[in-house]
Design a protein around this motif. Sequence first.
Motif, short mmCIF file in Angstrom:
data_model
loop_
_atom_site.label_atom_id
_atom_site.label_comp_id
_atom_site.label_asym_id
_atom_site.label_seq_id
_atom_site.Cartn_x
_atom_site.Cartn_y
_atom_site.Cartn_z
N LYS A 36 -27.18 -15.82 -113.93
CA LYS A 36 -27.17 -16.51 -112.62
C LYS A 36 -27.04 -15.49 -111.49
O LYS A 36 -27.76 -15.56 -110.48
CB LYS A 36 -25.99 -17.50 -112.59
CG LYS A 36 -25.96 -18.38 -111.35
CD LYS A 36 -24.83 -19.38 -111.45
CE LYS A 36 -24.73 -20.25 -110.22
NZ LYS A 36 -23.63 -21.20 -110.33
N GLU A 37 -26.15 -14.53 -111.68
CA GLU A 37 -25.96 -13.49 -110.65
C GLU A 37 -27.24 -12.65 -110.51
O GLU A 37 -27.67 -12.33 -109.40
CB GLU A 37 -24.78 -12.60 -111.03
CG GLU A 37 -23.44 -13.34 -110.94
CD GLU A 37 -22.30 -12.63 -111.68
OE1 GLU A 37 -21.14 -12.88 -111.33
OE2 GLU A 37 -22.56 -11.86 -112.63
N PHE A 38 -27.85 -12.35 -111.66
CA PHE A 38 -29.08 -11.55 -111.65
C PHE A 38 -30.18 -12.26 -110.86
O PHE A 38 -30.85 -11.66 -110.01
CB PHE A 38 -29.51 -11.33 -113.11
CG PHE A 38 -30.88 -10.73 -113.27
CD1 PHE A 38 -31.14 -9.42 -112.94
CD2 PHE A 38 -31.93 -11.51 -113.77
CE1 PHE A 38 -32.41 -8.87 -113.10
CE2 PHE A 38 -33.19 -10.97 -113.93
CZ PHE A 38 -33.43 -9.65 -113.59
N VAL A 39 -30.36 -13.56 -111.13
CA VAL A 39 -31.42 -14.32 -110.47
C VAL A 39 -31.14 -14.45 -108.97
O VAL A 39 -32.05 -14.40 -108.14
CB VAL A 39 -31.57 -15.72 -111.13
CG1 VAL A 39 -32.49 -16.60 -110.32
CG2 VAL A 39 -32.12 -15.57 -112.51
N THR A 40 -29.86 -14.59 -108.61
CA THR A 40 -29.50 -14.67 -107.19
C THR A 40 -29.97 -13.42 -106.47
O THR A 40 -30.55 -13.48 -105.38
CB THR A 40 -27.97 -14.83 -107.05
OG1 THR A 40 -27.55 -15.92 -107.87
CG2 THR A 40 -27.57 -15.11 -105.61
N GLY A 41 -29.72 -12.26 -107.09
CA GLY A 41 -30.14 -10.99 -106.49
C GLY A 41 -31.65 -10.90 -106.35
O GLY A 41 -32.18 -10.50 -105.30
N MET A 42 -32.38 -11.31 -107.41
CA MET A 42 -33.85 -11.25 -107.37
C MET A 42 -34.39 -12.19 -106.31
O MET A 42 -35.32 -11.87 -105.57
CB MET A 42 -34.43 -11.66 -108.74
CG MET A 42 -34.28 -10.62 -109.80
SD MET A 42 -35.31 -9.18 -109.45
CE MET A 42 -34.17 -7.86 -109.71
N SER A 43 -33.80 -13.38 -106.23
CA SER A 43 -34.28 -14.40 -105.28
C SER A 43 -34.16 -13.90 -103.85
O SER A 43 -35.03 -14.17 -103.01
CB SER A 43 -33.47 -15.68 -105.47
OG SER A 43 -33.87 -16.63 -104.53
#
Length: 1227
Positions: A868-875
């Motif tokens: 979830k944290e990873f996707v937040t950063g990518m988004s």
Amino acid sequence: MWLGPEEVLVANALWVTERANPFFVLQRRRGHGKGGGLTGLLVGTLDVVLDSSARVAPYRILHQTQDSQVYWTVACGSSRKEITKHWEWLENNLLQTLSIFDNEEDITTFVKGKIHGIIAEENKNLQPQGDEDPGKFKEAELKMRKQFGMPEGEKLVNYYSCSFWKGRVPRQGWLYLTVNHLCFYSFLLGKEVSLVVQWVDVTRLEKNATLLFPESIRVDTRDQELFFSMFLNIGETFKLMEQLANLAMRQLLDSEGFLEDKALPRPIRPHKNISALKRDLDARAKNECYRATFRLPKDERLDGHTGCTLWTPFNKLHIPGQMFISYNYICFASKEEDACRLIIPLREVTIVEKADSSSVLPSPLSISTKSKMTFLFANLKDRDFLVQRISDFLQKTPSKQTGSIAGGTKASVPDPAPEGLLKVFQKNSPMEDLGAKGAKEKMKEESWNIHFFEYGRGVCMYRTAKTRELVLKGIPESLRGELWLLFSGAWNEMVTHPGYYAELVEKSMGKYSLATEEIERDLHRSMPEHPAFQNELGIAALRRVLTAYAFRNPTIGYCQAMNIVTSVLLLYGSEEEAFWLLVALCERMLPDYYNTRVVGALVDQGIFEELTRDVLPRLSEKMQELGVISSISLSWFLTLFLSVMPFESAVVIVDCFFYEGIKVILQVALAVLDANMEQLLDCSDEGEAMTVLGRYLDNVVNKQSISPPIPHLHALLTSGDDPPAEVDIFDLLKVSYEKFSSLRADDIEQMRFKQRLKVIQSLEDTAKRSVVRAIPGDIGFSIEELEDLYMVFKAKHLASQYWGGNRSAAIHRDPSLPYLEQYRIDASQFRELFASLTPWACGSHTPVLAGRMFRLLDQNKDSLINFKEFVTGMSGMYHGDLTEKLKALYKLHLPPALIPEEAESALEAAHYFPEDSSSEASPLASDLDLFLPWEAQGLQEQQEGRGSEDIQERREEKETSPPDYRHYLRIWAKEKEAQKETIKDLPKMNQEQFIELCKTLYNMFSEDPLEQDLYHAIATVASLLLRIGEVGKKFSALTTKKPRDGAHSGDHNSATEEDEPPISKLHQDPARECQPPAAGDPQAKASGDMHLGKALQDSHVIVEGGSGEGQGSPSLLLSDDETKDDMSMSSYSVVSTGSLPCEDLTEDTVLVGGEACSPTATSRMGGTVDMDWCISFEQILASILTESVLVNFFEKRVDIGLKIKDQKKVERQFSTSSDHEPPGVLG
């Protein structure tokens, strides 16, 4: 033998064609065999006269194509049998394939490639095991690494020549099987095929033969089906592929298990041309089979086996079979499955002696045990060596008496419940009072006593078809506990671990965990209808056994259904016996049944569905339609029918289960469906079908049971007008053996492997869906993109298990955690993913930016981030408008993302200024001034006073006390507030941070087609922002009349900063930021005649640490005159901005103005970064909006799908570099 293809121009001279097809010709040499006339005679004579080296083999096979005059030899043979074998292989494997080709040249090339491959493989297998050719295998491993970009840690297990079917065209090449990957490479006719499949991605693996593909191996992943055929030894290849896929599934199921398996033992003297891994995997497979066959403890290792005969006194025969020797046991299994099986623990052995050989009894060996039994083995090939091995193992065996059933001495362990609860709670009425039932029970006991007399009693009993018959007739109540312990193998573990259970009970007393909480909840639900569990004695015993097991095996802990099974075990044995029976069940007989995801039960449920399709096809379709099998069978398997059948009937099934294993449960389940077939076919929905089966099982009775009937909870289902007829449990068992006994243990293992792939991959898919669902809707990525990102993220986590020996934190995955937390990655893995997926590629600056992003995302500071944290950063980089993307970039240049070390380059520029004695700061200047330029001075005073103690107390409190619900509520509240964050909430940026932002932007544009325009635009924006910062600083100074003596009075920037939240969590070390040059540093005086005085504090200087060449590039458009005019400054010198090429604006390029950071630094340097200068996000946004080329750059859409595809392609290369290059700057 196969020959390297060579041209033959005249095919028929001296040869007779015996067989032919469109592509091959089998020929016999004239003069060999029947007939041949004069020519044949001459040729034969010639062949005989010539010396042996010139002799020609009498048979050969040639390859030909219809239009070509050229033939190629592919094989020769000394006998018709040998050449026929080759001919049949060609016909079966190549003929269909060759008919697909259109071009004859292609056919010949393919055949030559295939034959060369076969020869290479034969040579590899036939190579002597000395030092003749040590390099073959090593060479293949190096080739594999180079070809597929694998790191050093990836070990090759074996490689095979085969064909891969690309569409309808076969590609001849080499299949490499490594510990974690299946790889294939082919290069034919200028066409290259390179394939890499991770074992963890395999969803199906099977050996099949179809019309299109002659005997082939099929490998399926989620997105492709691969077929490999034309193996020289397809059986061996498939077996190895199965083992490797199994290891990968174990890794997905439980990473610990995989790591143990991966640490394969190194051989003492390695075979130079056979993979040590291959041999060790074979040894592991043999060990598993050996342990399962004889129900031995999990750590037992097979040493070797040999053919022999065993004298069986009960039928006066020598039975042929195999003797197996391991570290603690000698076992025997007859060739005929049920003829005889024997287990002799070495702890029971008293004498091993060689008897005299005779023609009737060659090389006999006699083994005597403590229970006065003697076993006579004969026909042993290497008796002396065998005796030596056995005596070696005997010397290592502990000599102390550990107890034996036969001798009647049991291991004495303090035990609160010394016997089965059934004996305690059952009124001991004599057998005579029970009438016919009592007589039947007495007969059973008598039958078993006769059996013990003939076949032996205890561990060393001869186990034969007669033993199984007796078990099927029902074990008498008085012997049930003893025989369960024997047949399950639990007895062996119990006597070799005296006192272990008592010790566990003591250790686990009073310990609280999630497992103990669940155990407490289920204690009173365990057979509440039985009197033994209606009082504290039974409940306490059950609690102790379950808690001790949860303590022994925290991976399983406690799982529902364990309470029901354990309560039955306690009825027939002491607590310790019940504990060891539970160990045998959970860890050996029902593998993976009782873990959090009941994988083992789901696997056997899959086997049950497959068997239903095979033996009851009509019913299978109906059951699939109703969706019943999955609902009903899980409880049947998990509780061994104990929860769905009356107790006295189900316990008979448990008898058979301990003797025969899971096979019995599958047979009985099939018999139940078969008995209810007609009714089930008439059912219209799932509920009706479940009622039919429930009522049937409730009426399975045991008419021979001497126990008083126990009311069954499911009996409610039978309430109806016409209760179904009673079914005798022994009749049901008899039918199940008559109709479905063709099931074999090794077939079940084969099916288990196939189903395990399906089950684990479907669980992984469920996990993926759950994780993707947990991602908030405003993240911007589509479901497909999120799933792709998840797979890439998971692959990166798994790579750390393959190759990242030092990444301990990321490696240990706990399958009991929520799905979102199971896969996490560390900073170096994130850096690799960031580099390949970010739309903001910054060249050599990318790792620095990745490090900042990681710190920003790692909110709990455990150095790991979840998906979830990873996707937040990518988004943040991919979605949203210009403002959102800039906001993400802006945050990467503020704490916590930016750490003090990164800003040091900004201070280095101060080396260019001379010493200036006039600008001395007060010795009281606060270190915090450096880091909190936007924080009010008053707040700083408070912070220096009690603030730091509060933080310390709060941190200690957080570490010691368990977090309460209010703590989580506060976190959720904060998360909600964070969503409402506006651009006004962002803290202002000081000069250091602004310098870093500029540096990032310059690096970001370096590979863009509009590079020059972007450089020009950013230079304009940067100079504009520098001026805005200066004006803001002056305005701040005027409105607050701030004293410039550096003491702790007055407010810094109070006018512009009053809305800013206090930043109290910057744990930064000021000393690391300020690193002055040595006093005699020539660079400190390099700028010559500069008088900075107070004016320096109001100035902005652009300097360059590199050379001053490269005039042609765009630069910061800020000349001396402009600066003076626009900012009304005192006179000062500036390094000419014309000498500032943008390509060189890297680590050494900084924008400097400022105030001293400490008294020592001031005396050595003329100035540092300007602490009063600051800029807000709105000002940066407004400035960037003035340049359309920048706006377009940030609003440009980038397709993450393409980047994910590229990332998958180079995944292994990243793993390589990450382990073998020195780690880059984390930023």
